[in-house]
Write an enzyme that holds these catalytic residues in place. Structure first.
Site, short mmCIF file in Angstrom:
data_model
loop_
_atom_site.label_atom_id
_atom_site.label_comp_id
_atom_site.label_asym_id
_atom_site.label_seq_id
_atom_site.Cartn_x
_atom_site.Cartn_y
_atom_site.Cartn_z
N HIS A 1 -5.96 1.73 -4.29
CA HIS A 1 -4.94 1.29 -3.33
C HIS A 1 -4.45 -0.11 -3.67
O HIS A 1 -5.09 -0.85 -4.43
CB HIS A 1 -5.53 1.32 -1.91
CG HIS A 1 -6.73 0.43 -1.72
ND1 HIS A 1 -6.83 -0.51 -0.71
CD2 HIS A 1 -7.91 0.31 -2.40
CE1 HIS A 1 -8.00 -1.13 -0.77
NE2 HIS A 1 -8.67 -0.64 -1.79
N CYS B 1 0.81 -1.23 0.00
CA CYS B 1 0.00 0.00 0.00
C CYS B 1 0.84 1.28 0.00
O CYS B 1 0.63 2.17 -0.83
CB CYS B 1 -1.00 -0.01 1.15
SG CYS B 1 -0.25 0.05 2.80
N HIS C 1 -2.77 1.26 6.76
CA HIS C 1 -3.09 1.12 5.33
C HIS C 1 -3.33 2.50 4.74
O HIS C 1 -3.84 3.41 5.40
CB HIS C 1 -4.33 0.25 5.15
CG HIS C 1 -4.62 -0.08 3.71
ND1 HIS C 1 -3.76 -0.80 2.92
CD2 HIS C 1 -5.69 0.24 2.91
CE1 HIS C 1 -4.27 -0.93 1.70
NE2 HIS C 1 -5.43 -0.30 1.67
#
Length: 202
Positions: free
Chosen positions: A172, A110, A160
């Site tokens: 993402h 990420c 994240h």
């Protein structure tokens, strides 16, 4: 009608000049003149020949040259156009695999994904979600704009990150999906774990 010898010679010289210079393929710009300056001294301006059959062609810019290539560096304008450029570039990597610790261009995690996308626009972000959460300025969820970084507490505090793409969505590198994908901020999983957002482009 009588002509003086002087007029006849001038006329003959004029016709001779037409015959000589009229057949030349080069167009001559004659700039011979006498210019009187303020000191009453005569200054001669010499003649110059200019070819008029030259054509200068400039190469056309291809449309592909406008978008950054993988690993390239380019500047990004500050504002809405710059934010949309970042989002458009991010979408070029849709479907690339998620690999923990990877930073592109063939696979990403990420924070590796967000760092890579912004890095292509000469904006350096650490390959670490916690550090990215300190970058730029904080922005409320109601004021999100495309290009803003959105953060989540998935398996720990601020663990994240993705790029807000507009319309309540973000792009993402998802470990759950195993690839670069687009998700809804309003989805139960993400809305319940939303940690905040940062604006990298003013």
């Amino acid at each position: 009608m009588k002509f003086s010898k002087q007029k006849i010679m001038l006329f003959a010289l004029f016709m001779f000049s037409i015959l000589i210079f009229g057949s030349n393929k080069v167009n001559h710009v004659k700039a011979d003149a006498i210019i009187n300056n303020s000191n009453s001294k005569a200054t001669a301006v010499r003649s110059a020949s200019v070819k008029t059959d030259k054509v200068i062609v400039t190469p056309k810019k291809s449309a592909d040259s406008e978008s950054p290539k993988s690993g390239s560096k380019t500047s990004v304008s500050r504002g809405s156009s710059g934010r949309s450029d970042v989002v458009s570039y991010a979408y070029k990597f849709m479907g690339k695999p998620y690999v923990w610790g990877a930073s592109g261009p063939s696979s990403f995690d990420c924070s590796g994904f967000t760092a890579y996308i912004y890095g292509a626009f000469s904006i350096n972000l650490d390959h670490y979600t916690g550090s990215q959460f300190e970058a730029g300025q904080s922005v409320s969820k109601n004021n999100l704009q495309p290009g803003d970084l959105v953060f989540f507490n998935t398996y720990g505090d601020v663990s994240h990150v993705g790029i807000y793409s507009g319309g309540g969505q973000f792009i993402h590198a998802s470990s759950g999906s195993g690839k670069i994908t687009v998700s809804e901020l309003s989805a139960d999983y993400y809305s319940s774990r939303y940690a905040g957002a940062r604006r990298i482009l003013k």
